[in-house]
Design a protein around this motif. Structure first.
Motif, PDB file in Angstrom:
ATOM      1  N   GLY A  47     178.238  77.655  -2.197  1.00  0.00           N
ATOM      2  CA  GLY A  47     178.602  78.085  -3.548  1.00  0.00           C
ATOM      3  C   GLY A  47     178.471  79.586  -3.750  1.00  0.00           C
ATOM      4  O   GLY A  47     178.505  80.079  -4.869  1.00  0.00           O
TER       5      GLY A  47
ATOM      6  N   PRO B 212     186.214  75.161  -4.595  1.00  0.00           N
ATOM      7  CA  PRO B 212     185.022  74.792  -5.398  1.00  0.00           C
ATOM      8  C   PRO B 212     184.588  73.335  -5.175  1.00  0.00           C
ATOM      9  O   PRO B 212     183.396  73.022  -5.273  1.00  0.00           O
ATOM     10  CB  PRO B 212     185.492  75.013  -6.840  1.00  0.00           C
ATOM     11  CG  PRO B 212     186.594  76.028  -6.728  1.00  0.00           C
ATOM     12  CD  PRO B 212     187.277  75.760  -5.409  1.00  0.00           C
TER      13      PRO B 212
ATOM     14  N   THR C  81     181.887  72.841  -2.485  1.00  0.00           N
ATOM     15  CA  THR C  81     180.560  73.389  -2.730  1.00  0.00           C
ATOM     16  C   THR C  81     179.594  72.242  -3.018  1.00  0.00           C
ATOM     17  O   THR C  81     179.874  71.381  -3.840  1.00  0.00           O
ATOM     18  CB  THR C  81     180.593  74.370  -3.923  1.00  0.00           C
ATOM     19  OG1 THR C  81     181.462  75.439  -3.566  1.00  0.00           O
ATOM     20  CG2 THR C  81     179.213  74.908  -4.234  1.00  0.00           C
TER      21      THR C  81
END
Ligand code: GLV
Ligand code: MN
Ligand code: MN
Length: 399
Positions: free
Chosen positions: A133, A165, A168
């Motif tokens: 992240g 994303p 993550t």
């Protein structure tokens, strides 16, 4: 060892090994690794940043994981083990468990990170930063030497950057990250030990310096009237070396330099070079970066050269978790090997993953401490010892 050889055959460099992020050779290596993961009983796929990600479920599906892995990209004219040994060893451990149908009270994930070295885009650990992240989406605009951005390269590779994303991981999903890696230094060899336990990974800072002088005729411009960017850069390179030598724990390197227009009869008008500074203490490294910047500016000013300094990337010291160090040490001891702790001078994916979970590393001895060099070499016996210790650690792992 055979698998490291097989991966080394996927190279853009004839007769040597260069495999950069999102290249055709990278794709071929990924396919090999995905196949090995599946053979070892894992589910495996390519994720949105181009990591090979495999999962071996625990004693029930969906449990948090112990994450293992290393990277599949290489430097230019690389050795065969930096990165690859860690991926292959982790797969081997899963294969050992799955061959006896053993399931653990946690899942195992093995990741072959797509970019750790940062060779293509000059910014490192794209794969592990995406998982942890810590990848700022603005980084995807970074371009390679041919002007292709990371985002474009991902699309050309068939990946969807907008999905990054989603890869993550959340804290808690990953119980710890453990990486086996060759030492890349001479300590274990000097001590006669096949493996060692890492205490911390030194931090690094990377800068790009652009010097702009005045190109001119090598025959007509008198020496006193020149603004030679390469001569200025030469002074800067020596200043960086002096800074690296100023403290025993500090290292400083100019690893890349380009002079333009690049002709025997032209005074170089433009020069670009990189600076890489590392230390086991962040304050020492930060001071050295400031000194390097001020030296470069002073040299440029004296020579009437325009100077632009860009901070490419910095990662702080990454300490390995004491509880994981202790577990790795028990695994080393259980295999009858004397425990030796040592720091890592090289960078590793754990530097990014420490923001997601506690990390630890096991080093395997390499010949003469040589790495980032085609002469990098390890023995099969040491690779075996490393994998055996890693398996012992996995089987006894306490979250
Ligand atoms: C990675 O190998 C690095 O330390 O530069
Ligand atoms: Mn490396
Ligand atoms: Mn490495």
């Amino acid at each position: 060892m055979q698998r490291c050889e097989a991966l080394a055959r996927h190279s853009e460099l004839p007769g040597g090994l260069t495999r950069v992020f999102l290249s055709p050779e990278n794709r071929a290596a990924n396919e090999l690794v995905i196949g090995w993961m599946r053979e070892a009983g894992m589910e495996a796929k390519l994720d949105a940043i181009g990591n090979v990600a495999g999962r071996y479920e625990g004693n029930r599906p969906g449990l948090p994981c112990l994450m293992l892995g290393s990277h599949l990209d290489t430097v230019r004219n690389a050795g065969k083990y930096d990165g690859m040994l860690g991926v292959v060893s982790a797969i081997e451990c899963v294969a050992a468990l799955s061959s006896r149908k053993a399931r653990l009270p946690f899942a195992l994930e093995v990741i072959g990170f797509g970019d750790e070295e940062g060779v293509r885009f000059g910014t490192t650990m794209l794969g592990s930063r995406a998982v942890a992240g810590g990848l700022d989406p603005a980084v995807l605009k970074t371009k390679d030497a041919k002007g292709a951005s990371i985002e474009q390269a991902l699309r050309e590779f068939g990946l969807q950057p907008e999905q990054i994303p989603a890869i993550t991981r959340k804290r808690g999903e990953v119980l710890a990250y453990a990486e086996l890696h060759i030492e890349q230094g001479p300590v274990l060899e000097a001590e006669g030990l096949p493996v060692g336990v890492v205490t911390a990974i030194n931090g690094f800072s990377r800068l790009r310096v652009t010097l702009s002088g005045m190109a001119g005729h090598a025959g007509t411009v008198p020496m006193g009237l020149r603004r030679d960017a390469l001569a200025a850069a030469a002074e800067c390179v020596l200043a960086v070396e002096r800074i690296g030598r100023s403290e025993p724990e500090l290292v400083a390197t100019v690893g890349k330099i380009e002079a333009l227009p690049g002709a025997i009869n032209v005074i170089p008008g433009d020069v670009m070079f990189t600076i890489d500074i590392r230390a086991p203490k962040d304050s020492l490294r930060n001071d050295a970066v400031m000194t390097a910047e001020s030296e470069v500016r002073k040299i440029s000013e004296k020579r009437k050269i325009r100077c632009d300094i860009e901070h490419l990337q910095s990662l702080g010291v990454a300490a390995c978790a004491p509880r994981l160090i202790a577990q790795l040490e028990r695994a080393v001891g259980a295999k009858g090997i004397r425990v030796r702790r040592l720091p890592s001078g090289a960078g590793h994916d754990g530097m990014a993953l420490k923001d997601l979970a506690d990390i630890c590393m096991l080093f395997v001895r390499c010949k003469d401490g040589i790495s980032h060099n085609p002469a990098e070499s390890i023995t099969a016996a040491d690779a075996g010892a490393g994998a055996a210790v890693l398996l012992e650690f996995i089987e006894k792992f306490q979250p």
